[in-house]
Write a protein that holds these residues in place. Structure first.
Motif, PDB file in Angstrom:
ATOM      1  N   SER A  55     -29.614  -7.295   0.220  1.00 52.46           N
ATOM      2  CA  SER A  55     -30.270  -6.968   1.493  1.00 52.46           C
ATOM      3  C   SER A  55     -30.617  -5.493   1.612  1.00 52.46           C
ATOM      4  O   SER A  55     -31.262  -5.090   2.580  1.00 52.46           O
ATOM      5  CB  SER A  55     -29.347  -7.336   2.662  1.00 52.46           C
ATOM      6  OG  SER A  55     -29.059  -8.696   2.614  1.00 52.46           O
ATOM      7  N   LEU A  56     -30.190  -4.673   0.648  1.00 50.15           N
ATOM      8  CA  LEU A  56     -30.377  -3.226   0.800  1.00 50.15           C
ATOM      9  C   LEU A  56     -31.534  -2.656  -0.026  1.00 50.15           C
ATOM     10  O   LEU A  56     -31.674  -1.447  -0.129  1.00 50.15           O
ATOM     11  CB  LEU A  56     -29.081  -2.491   0.451  1.00 50.15           C
ATOM     12  CG  LEU A  56     -27.930  -2.737   1.429  1.00 50.15           C
ATOM     13  CD1 LEU A  56     -26.685  -1.985   0.993  1.00 50.15           C
ATOM     14  CD2 LEU A  56     -28.302  -2.305   2.839  1.00 50.15           C
ATOM     15  N   VAL A  59     -30.371  -1.388  -4.016  1.00 50.21           N
ATOM     16  CA  VAL A  59     -29.075  -1.529  -4.689  1.00 50.21           C
ATOM     17  C   VAL A  59     -29.211  -2.581  -5.785  1.00 50.21           C
ATOM     18  O   VAL A  59     -29.516  -3.733  -5.502  1.00 50.21           O
ATOM     19  CB  VAL A  59     -27.980  -1.941  -3.686  1.00 50.21           C
ATOM     20  CG1 VAL A  59     -26.659  -2.176  -4.395  1.00 50.21           C
ATOM     21  CG2 VAL A  59     -27.835  -0.889  -2.615  1.00 50.21           C
TER      22      VAL A  59
ATOM     23  N   SER B  77     -34.044   1.727  -7.989  1.00 49.60           N
ATOM     24  CA  SER B  77     -34.061   0.424  -8.646  1.00 49.60           C
ATOM     25  C   SER B  77     -34.451  -0.650  -7.633  1.00 49.60           C
ATOM     26  O   SER B  77     -34.406  -0.435  -6.427  1.00 49.60           O
ATOM     27  CB  SER B  77     -32.660   0.159  -9.191  1.00 49.60           C
ATOM     28  OG  SER B  77     -32.503  -1.191  -9.504  1.00 49.60           O
ATOM     29  N   THR B  78     -34.842  -1.813  -8.149  1.00 45.96           N
ATOM     30  CA  THR B  78     -34.973  -2.967  -7.265  1.00 45.96           C
ATOM     31  C   THR B  78     -33.608  -3.663  -7.247  1.00 45.96           C
ATOM     32  O   THR B  78     -32.685  -3.223  -7.936  1.00 45.96           O
ATOM     33  CB  THR B  78     -36.040  -3.942  -7.788  1.00 45.96           C
ATOM     34  OG1 THR B  78     -35.615  -4.419  -9.068  1.00 45.96           O
ATOM     35  CG2 THR B  78     -37.387  -3.272  -7.911  1.00 45.96           C
ATOM     36  N   ASP B  79     -33.486  -4.739  -6.483  1.00 47.45           N
ATOM     37  CA  ASP B  79     -32.202  -5.436  -6.452  1.00 47.45           C
ATOM     38  C   ASP B  79     -32.000  -6.314  -7.688  1.00 47.45           C
ATOM     39  O   ASP B  79     -30.941  -6.911  -7.853  1.00 47.45           O
ATOM     40  CB  ASP B  79     -32.074  -6.271  -5.162  1.00 47.45           C
ATOM     41  CG  ASP B  79     -33.243  -7.203  -4.971  1.00 47.45           C
ATOM     42  OD1 ASP B  79     -34.254  -7.015  -5.649  1.00 47.45           O
ATOM     43  OD2 ASP B  79     -33.141  -8.118  -4.129  1.00 47.45           O
ATOM     44  N   PHE B  80     -33.001  -6.372  -8.561  1.00 47.23           N
ATOM     45  CA  PHE B  80     -32.934  -7.242  -9.734  1.00 47.23           C
ATOM     46  C   PHE B  80     -33.436  -6.462 -10.959  1.00 47.23           C
ATOM     47  O   PHE B  80     -34.466  -6.793 -11.545  1.00 47.23           O
ATOM     48  CB  PHE B  80     -33.826  -8.461  -9.467  1.00 47.23           C
ATOM     49  CG  PHE B  80     -33.481  -9.693 -10.227  1.00 47.23           C
ATOM     50  CD1 PHE B  80     -32.559  -9.683 -11.253  1.00 47.23           C
ATOM     51  CD2 PHE B  80     -34.098 -10.902  -9.919  1.00 47.23           C
ATOM     52  CE1 PHE B  80     -32.253 -10.820 -11.958  1.00 47.23           C
ATOM     53  CE2 PHE B  80     -33.816 -12.056 -10.608  1.00 47.23           C
ATOM     54  CZ  PHE B  80     -32.895 -12.014 -11.633  1.00 47.23           C
ATOM     55  N   ARG B 109     -40.137  -6.637  -6.016  1.00 50.08           N
ATOM     56  CA  ARG B 109     -41.318  -5.921  -5.518  1.00 50.08           C
ATOM     57  C   ARG B 109     -41.925  -5.106  -6.674  1.00 50.08           C
ATOM     58  O   ARG B 109     -41.264  -4.857  -7.673  1.00 50.08           O
ATOM     59  CB  ARG B 109     -40.911  -4.974  -4.379  1.00 50.08           C
ATOM     60  CG  ARG B 109     -40.032  -3.829  -4.832  1.00 50.08           C
ATOM     61  CD  ARG B 109     -39.784  -2.810  -3.754  1.00 50.08           C
ATOM     62  NE  ARG B 109     -38.931  -1.751  -4.230  1.00 50.08           N
ATOM     63  CZ  ARG B 109     -37.605  -1.766  -4.165  1.00 50.08           C
ATOM     64  NH1 ARG B 109     -36.976  -2.800  -3.635  1.00 50.08           N
ATOM     65  NH2 ARG B 109     -36.881  -0.752  -4.620  1.00 50.08           N
ATOM     66  N   GLU B 136     -42.041  -5.317  -0.779  1.00 51.40           N
ATOM     67  CA  GLU B 136     -40.659  -5.716  -0.458  1.00 51.40           C
ATOM     68  C   GLU B 136     -40.587  -6.335   0.937  1.00 51.40           C
ATOM     69  O   GLU B 136     -41.447  -6.041   1.786  1.00 51.40           O
ATOM     70  CB  GLU B 136     -39.762  -4.475  -0.541  1.00 51.40           C
ATOM     71  CG  GLU B 136     -38.282  -4.741  -0.410  1.00 51.40           C
ATOM     72  CD  GLU B 136     -37.744  -5.713  -1.442  1.00 51.40           C
ATOM     73  OE1 GLU B 136     -37.805  -6.937  -1.194  1.00 51.40           O
ATOM     74  OE2 GLU B 136     -37.271  -5.250  -2.490  1.00 51.40           O
ATOM     75  N   TYR B 139     -37.302  -6.511   6.236  1.00 50.03           N
ATOM     76  CA  TYR B 139     -35.947  -6.452   6.793  1.00 50.03           C
ATOM     77  C   TYR B 139     -34.987  -5.712   5.859  1.00 50.03           C
ATOM     78  O   TYR B 139     -34.001  -5.123   6.301  1.00 50.03           O
ATOM     79  CB  TYR B 139     -35.429  -7.863   7.121  1.00 50.03           C
ATOM     80  CG  TYR B 139     -34.845  -8.610   5.950  1.00 50.03           C
ATOM     81  CD1 TYR B 139     -33.485  -8.481   5.636  1.00 50.03           C
ATOM     82  CD2 TYR B 139     -35.604  -9.435   5.151  1.00 50.03           C
ATOM     83  CE1 TYR B 139     -32.933  -9.151   4.568  1.00 50.03           C
ATOM     84  CE2 TYR B 139     -35.058 -10.115   4.087  1.00 50.03           C
ATOM     85  CZ  TYR B 139     -33.728  -9.974   3.797  1.00 50.03           C
ATOM     86  OH  TYR B 139     -33.185 -10.626   2.730  1.00 50.03           O
ATOM     87  N   LYS B 140     -35.297  -5.699   4.539  1.00 49.96           N
ATOM     88  CA  LYS B 140     -34.398  -5.010   3.603  1.00 49.96           C
ATOM     89  C   LYS B 140     -34.394  -3.507   3.840  1.00 49.96           C
ATOM     90  O   LYS B 140     -33.365  -2.858   3.738  1.00 49.96           O
ATOM     91  CB  LYS B 140     -34.812  -5.321   2.163  1.00 49.96           C
ATOM     92  CG  LYS B 140     -34.488  -6.733   1.732  1.00 49.96           C
ATOM     93  CD  LYS B 140     -34.664  -6.909   0.257  1.00 49.96           C
ATOM     94  CE  LYS B 140     -34.260  -8.317  -0.161  1.00 49.96           C
ATOM     95  NZ  LYS B 140     -34.373  -8.513  -1.601  1.00 49.96           N
ATOM     96  N   PHE B 141     -35.568  -2.950   4.141  1.00 47.39           N
ATOM     97  CA  PHE B 141     -35.632  -1.509   4.424  1.00 47.39           C
ATOM     98  C   PHE B 141     -34.952  -1.193   5.754  1.00 47.39           C
ATOM     99  O   PHE B 141     -34.350  -0.135   5.907  1.00 47.39           O
ATOM    100  CB  PHE B 141     -37.079  -1.022   4.419  1.00 47.39           C
ATOM    101  CG  PHE B 141     -37.685  -1.017   3.043  1.00 47.39           C
ATOM    102  CD1 PHE B 141     -37.151  -0.225   2.040  1.00 47.39           C
ATOM    103  CD2 PHE B 141     -38.762  -1.824   2.723  1.00 47.39           C
ATOM    104  CE1 PHE B 141     -37.670  -0.221   0.757  1.00 47.39           C
ATOM    105  CE2 PHE B 141     -39.296  -1.826   1.447  1.00 47.39           C
ATOM    106  CZ  PHE B 141     -38.752  -1.030   0.464  1.00 47.39           C
ATOM    107  N   PHE B 143     -32.364  -2.894   6.945  1.00 46.32           N
ATOM    108  CA  PHE B 143     -30.930  -2.957   6.639  1.00 46.32           C
ATOM    109  C   PHE B 143     -30.475  -1.684   5.921  1.00 46.32           C
ATOM    110  O   PHE B 143     -29.401  -1.158   6.214  1.00 46.32           O
ATOM    111  CB  PHE B 143     -30.628  -4.173   5.755  1.00 46.32           C
ATOM    112  CG  PHE B 143     -30.495  -5.460   6.510  1.00 46.32           C
ATOM    113  CD1 PHE B 143     -30.838  -5.545   7.851  1.00 46.32           C
ATOM    114  CD2 PHE B 143     -30.024  -6.599   5.886  1.00 46.32           C
ATOM    115  CE1 PHE B 143     -30.726  -6.732   8.548  1.00 46.32           C
ATOM    116  CE2 PHE B 143     -29.897  -7.799   6.572  1.00 46.32           C
ATOM    117  CZ  PHE B 143     -30.259  -7.859   7.911  1.00 46.32           C
ATOM    118  N   LEU B 144     -31.320  -1.212   4.995  1.00 41.13           N
ATOM    119  CA  LEU B 144     -30.964   0.004   4.251  1.00 41.13           C
ATOM    120  C   LEU B 144     -30.856   1.194   5.199  1.00 41.13           C
ATOM    121  O   LEU B 144     -29.896   1.973   5.132  1.00 41.13           O
ATOM    122  CB  LEU B 144     -32.016   0.275   3.172  1.00 41.13           C
ATOM    123  CG  LEU B 144     -31.799   1.522   2.323  1.00 41.13           C
ATOM    124  CD1 LEU B 144     -30.559   1.365   1.462  1.00 41.13           C
ATOM    125  CD2 LEU B 144     -33.014   1.803   1.447  1.00 41.13           C
TER     126      LEU B 144
END
Lengths: 62, 173
Positions: A55-56, A59, B77-80, B109, B136, B139-141, B143-144
């Motif tokens: 969600s971040l 990360v 980095s991306t989350d993946f 993304r 992206e 909502y992820k940004f 949350f960040l």
């Protein structure tokens, strides 16, 4: 004379030393918590915080 | 004489038909639009329209497709990250009614590279490279930003807490 403060039960240390120890302890525990939350690869920890990490946006998870 | 002219006309028509069958242009379309698509969330239909030199749909043929993931960016980095810079798809698909389409969920993304090349007997060597930009999830940004704000606030409160005793003793002097 250097001012002392009660650091632990029965132990008095100079105030600057008390501040130093407490702040280092705080920074160390913060770093450990952040590592566990954002980077630890140990499976039970990873599985628990997997969605949080994804969600971040920046990360890395996998 | 008339028979010879008819024969020539038939031959020329067949030649013209063969030319029309060759792919001259490839157009990309996605449903939904790429600006609306989000990674690891939405199924995107990728549609390639194959046109001949007269802008008519090509009736038959095959298309070789390669899809590469966005290259890793140096800073964030991306989350993946394991996917970054890798080859995601390599396939040859048949052209059906002038169109090649498939469904895909983009994993991260970034800017994807889609290489499309005509293949098979009627291949005319047409090759096109598309760059697909996937944004992206918003909502992820959010949350960040919230997470960073909480960390900052926590640090600020801790700083006040640790320096509170000092400030009080200095005030008494």
């Amino acid at each position: 004379m250097e001012k002392t403060v009660g650091f632990a039960r029965g132990v008095a240390v100079p105030e600057y030393l008390s501040f130093l120890i407490k702040s280092w302890f705080f920074l160390l525990s913060s770093a450990v918590i952040l590592y566990l939350l954002l980077a630890a690869t140990y499976p039970p920890i990873h599985d628990t915080v997997h969605h949080f990490r994804h969600s971040l946006a920046i990360v890395p998870c996998h | 004489m008339i028979k010879a002219a008819l024969f020539l006309w038939v031959i020329l028509s067949l030649a013209a038909a063969d030319v029309r069958a060759e792919i001259a242009d490839i157009k990309l379309k996605t449903v939904p639009e790429l600006s609306e698509a989000r990674p690891s969330f939405e199924l995107v239909k990728i549609i390639l329209d194959l046109l001949d030199s007269g802008s008519n749909p090509v009736s038959a043929g095959r298309l070789r497709i390669r899809l590469s993931a966005p290259a890793p960016s140096g800073l964030f980095s991306t989350d993946f990250p394991r996917v970054e810079g890798t080859l995601l798809l390599e396939m040859t698909l048949p052209v059906l009614q002038g169109r090649v389409e498939w469904d895909y969920v983009f994993p991260i993304r970034g800017i994807y590279r889609l290489e499309v090349e005509s293949a098979g007997e009627q291949a005319s060597g047409v090759k096109k490279v598309f760059e697909l930009t996937v944004k992206e999830q918003r909502y992820k940004f959010l949350f960040l930003a919230t997470f960073l704000a909480v960390l900052f606030l926590f640090g600020f409160i801790a700083g006040r807490f640790f320096t509170g005793a000092r400030r009080k003793s200095e005030d008494r002097r």
